[in-house]
Design a protein around this motif. Structure first.
Motif, short mmCIF file in Angstrom:
data_model
loop_
_atom_site.label_atom_id
_atom_site.label_comp_id
_atom_site.label_asym_id
_atom_site.label_seq_id
_atom_site.Cartn_x
_atom_site.Cartn_y
_atom_site.Cartn_z
N GLY A 121 33.20 120.40 52.34
CA GLY A 121 32.34 120.86 53.41
C GLY A 121 31.26 119.86 53.78
O GLY A 121 30.86 119.02 52.97
N ILE A 122 30.80 119.96 55.01
CA ILE A 122 29.64 119.20 55.50
C ILE A 122 28.40 120.01 55.17
O ILE A 122 28.37 121.23 55.38
CB ILE A 122 29.75 118.97 57.01
CG1 ILE A 122 30.96 118.08 57.32
CG2 ILE A 122 28.47 118.34 57.56
CD1 ILE A 122 31.22 117.92 58.80
N GLN A 124 23.92 120.20 55.31
CA GLN A 124 22.94 120.52 56.36
C GLN A 124 22.75 119.36 57.32
O GLN A 124 21.63 119.02 57.72
CB GLN A 124 21.60 120.90 55.71
CG GLN A 124 21.70 122.07 54.76
CD GLN A 124 22.05 121.66 53.33
OE1 GLN A 124 22.44 120.53 53.07
NE2 GLN A 124 21.92 122.58 52.40
N GLU A 135 32.60 121.88 67.01
CA GLU A 135 31.45 121.57 66.18
C GLU A 135 31.94 121.24 64.78
O GLU A 135 32.74 121.95 64.19
CB GLU A 135 30.49 122.76 66.16
CG GLU A 135 29.08 122.42 65.72
CD GLU A 135 28.99 122.17 64.21
OE1 GLU A 135 28.37 121.15 63.83
OE2 GLU A 135 29.55 122.97 63.43
N ARG A 136 31.44 120.15 64.23
CA ARG A 136 32.07 119.58 63.03
C ARG A 136 31.91 120.43 61.78
O ARG A 136 32.82 120.48 60.95
CB ARG A 136 31.54 118.17 62.77
CG ARG A 136 30.03 118.05 62.53
CD ARG A 136 29.67 116.61 62.24
NE ARG A 136 28.23 116.45 61.99
CZ ARG A 136 27.72 115.39 61.38
NH1 ARG A 136 28.51 114.43 60.95
NH2 ARG A 136 26.41 115.29 61.19
N HIS A 137 30.77 121.10 61.59
CA HIS A 137 30.63 121.97 60.43
C HIS A 137 31.72 123.05 60.44
O HIS A 137 32.36 123.32 59.43
CB HIS A 137 29.26 122.65 60.41
CG HIS A 137 28.10 121.74 60.21
ND1 HIS A 137 27.62 120.92 61.21
CD2 HIS A 137 27.31 121.52 59.12
CE1 HIS A 137 26.58 120.24 60.75
NE2 HIS A 137 26.37 120.58 59.49
N ASN A 141 34.40 122.94 57.50
CA ASN A 141 34.10 123.94 56.48
C ASN A 141 34.93 125.21 56.62
O ASN A 141 35.21 125.87 55.61
CB ASN A 141 32.62 124.31 56.51
CG ASN A 141 31.69 123.13 56.28
OD1 ASN A 141 32.11 121.97 56.28
ND2 ASN A 141 30.41 123.40 56.08
N GLY A 199 20.66 121.95 61.75
CA GLY A 199 21.63 121.68 60.69
C GLY A 199 21.75 122.80 59.67
O GLY A 199 22.85 123.13 59.20
N LEU A 202 23.74 125.62 61.22
CA LEU A 202 25.16 125.29 61.32
C LEU A 202 25.84 125.42 59.97
O LEU A 202 26.94 125.97 59.86
CB LEU A 202 25.33 123.87 61.87
CG LEU A 202 24.89 123.66 63.32
CD1 LEU A 202 24.89 122.17 63.66
CD2 LEU A 202 25.81 124.41 64.29
N TYR A 203 25.19 124.92 58.95
CA TYR A 203 25.73 125.03 57.59
C TYR A 203 25.77 126.50 57.16
O TYR A 203 26.78 126.98 56.62
CB TYR A 203 24.86 124.22 56.64
CG TYR A 203 25.29 124.30 55.20
CD1 TYR A 203 26.46 123.68 54.76
CD2 TYR A 203 24.51 124.97 54.25
CE1 TYR A 203 26.85 123.74 53.43
CE2 TYR A 203 24.89 125.03 52.92
CZ TYR A 203 26.06 124.41 52.51
OH TYR A 203 26.44 124.48 51.20
N THR A 206 28.65 128.44 58.57
CA THR A 206 29.96 128.20 57.94
C THR A 206 30.04 128.84 56.56
O THR A 206 31.11 129.25 56.11
CB THR A 206 30.28 126.70 57.81
OG1 THR A 206 29.34 126.06 56.95
CG2 THR A 206 30.28 126.03 59.18
N SER A 250 19.17 115.17 58.63
CA SER A 250 18.79 116.15 59.64
C SER A 250 17.28 116.22 59.88
O SER A 250 16.84 116.43 61.01
CB SER A 250 19.28 117.55 59.25
OG SER A 250 20.66 117.68 59.47
#
Length: 339
Positions: A121-122, A124, A135-137, A141, A199, A202-203, A206, A250
């Motif tokens: 996972g990505i 924060q 969106e990348r997260h 994730n 960030g 977003l985290y 997920t 971030s």
């Protein structure tokens, strides 16, 4: 005197229940797949499983780190006389077609999968859009693991027919950070997912998705009572790993760096952070007598109390939307229904 002292002075670990490596049973003949396993928590998921004679597939995007982890763990288990093994596979989880090819490759090469730990996972990190337009997260994730789980699930169900009862398990590495998901999250559309947000939000979204994924998977796909496959989501704790570098990325050199230092001083080590997911994956205290008490549930520590997640994570409508959005977006990108 030393026997009565704790084996760690990390505050986050002292405040958590433990599942130590020596509690892992013999795993001869078992196969485990772990994403994000070339470093950090995933590395320390792979190492003790291989030491206990499991065949372990580790997955990451970085070839140098992946091959190094493969070599290090194989040397370690060789020295310890273990019959386990580790093999690295490279895949970019931000490329859904590559993820799908990887899952299909595993199906062609393996005859069983007993354990799947969805750990990659990505953290924060700041907002970003992948080449798939997501969106990348969310893509890394959540959506990539939606594809991996659904592709590998038929083989895991076959494994459950011959494995010791209630030992075939899917573990989602969630987090108490799911509490920082935006209050308005619905997983209703691609447009919602692609909104530029903070960030942490977003985290957190997920990590909420990880919990919802486990619940929805149990409801929709894991209804066999005779040969159960379990889905469990866990919180590893505040852990000092390289992922925490996302704080500075971030939030800059003041607040972000302060959060990194806080994690380093107070957080668990990576091996300690791996304990919750190892507990969910292999503990014999979860068994054929009580597995229904764990199915689809979230635990904030090993041997923890269930159902402590937020109301958002308990909202079945949001869970349904999460599943349906993942299904829709994976179908659009892959041109194929992964369910």
């Amino acid at each position: 005197m030393s026997s009565i002292l704790p084996d760690t002075m990390r505050p986050a670990t002292l405040l958590s229940r433990r599942f130590r490596f020596d509690q892992i049973p013999d795993l001869t003949g078992r196969v485990a797949v772990i994403t994000g396993a070339s470093a950090g928590i995933g590395y320390y998921n792979a190492l003790p499983l291989a030491r206990q004679n499991a065949k372990v597939v580790i997955v990451s995007a970085n070839e140098e780190k992946g091959k190094q982890a493969e070599a290090e763990i194989n040397e370690d288990i060789k020295q310890k006389g273990s019959q386990g093994s580790v093999k690295w596979y490279g895949v970019n989880l931000a490329d859904l077609k590559a993820v799908d090819r990887f899952a299909k490759t595993l199906l062609s090469e393996l005859n069983r999968i007993d354990i799947l730990i969805c750990n990659a996972g990505i953290g924060q990190a700041p907002f970003g859009i992948t080449d798939d337009g997501l969106e990348r997260h969310f893509e890394v994730n959540n959506l990539s693991h939606f594809v991996i789980v659904n592709r590998l699930l038929p083989l895991m169900k076959k494994t459950a027919e011959v494995a010791p009862p209630a030992t075939v398990r899917i573990v989602f590495q969630s987090s108490e950070m799911h509490r920082f998901a935006p209050s308005d999250v619905k997983f209703a559309s691609k447009d919602e997912i692609n909104q530029d947000r903070d960030g942490v939000q977003l985290y957190g979204r997920t990590k909420l998705g990880n919990i919802l994924h486990g619940k929805q998977l149990a409801k929709r796909k894991l209804t066999n009572q005779t040969h159960p496959v379990l889905a469990i989501s866990v919180h590893p704790g505040m852990v000092d790993t390289e992922v925490q570098g996302a704080w500075t990325e971030s939030y800059g050199q003041v607040f972000g760096k302060a959060m990194e230092i806080l994690n380093a001083k107070l957080g668990k080590t990576a091996p300690e952070g791996a304990e919750a997911s190892l507990w969910a994956a292999v503990s014999t205290d979860i068994n054929i007598e009580n597995w229904q008490e764990y199915q689809g549930r979230y635990f904030s520590e090993p041997y923890g109390k269930p159902d402590t997640e937020t109301d958002q994570a308990k909202d079945e409508a949001i869970g349904d939307s999460f599943w349906e959005l993942c299904s829709k977006l994976s179908r659009e990108i892959l041109g194929d229904d992964v369910e």
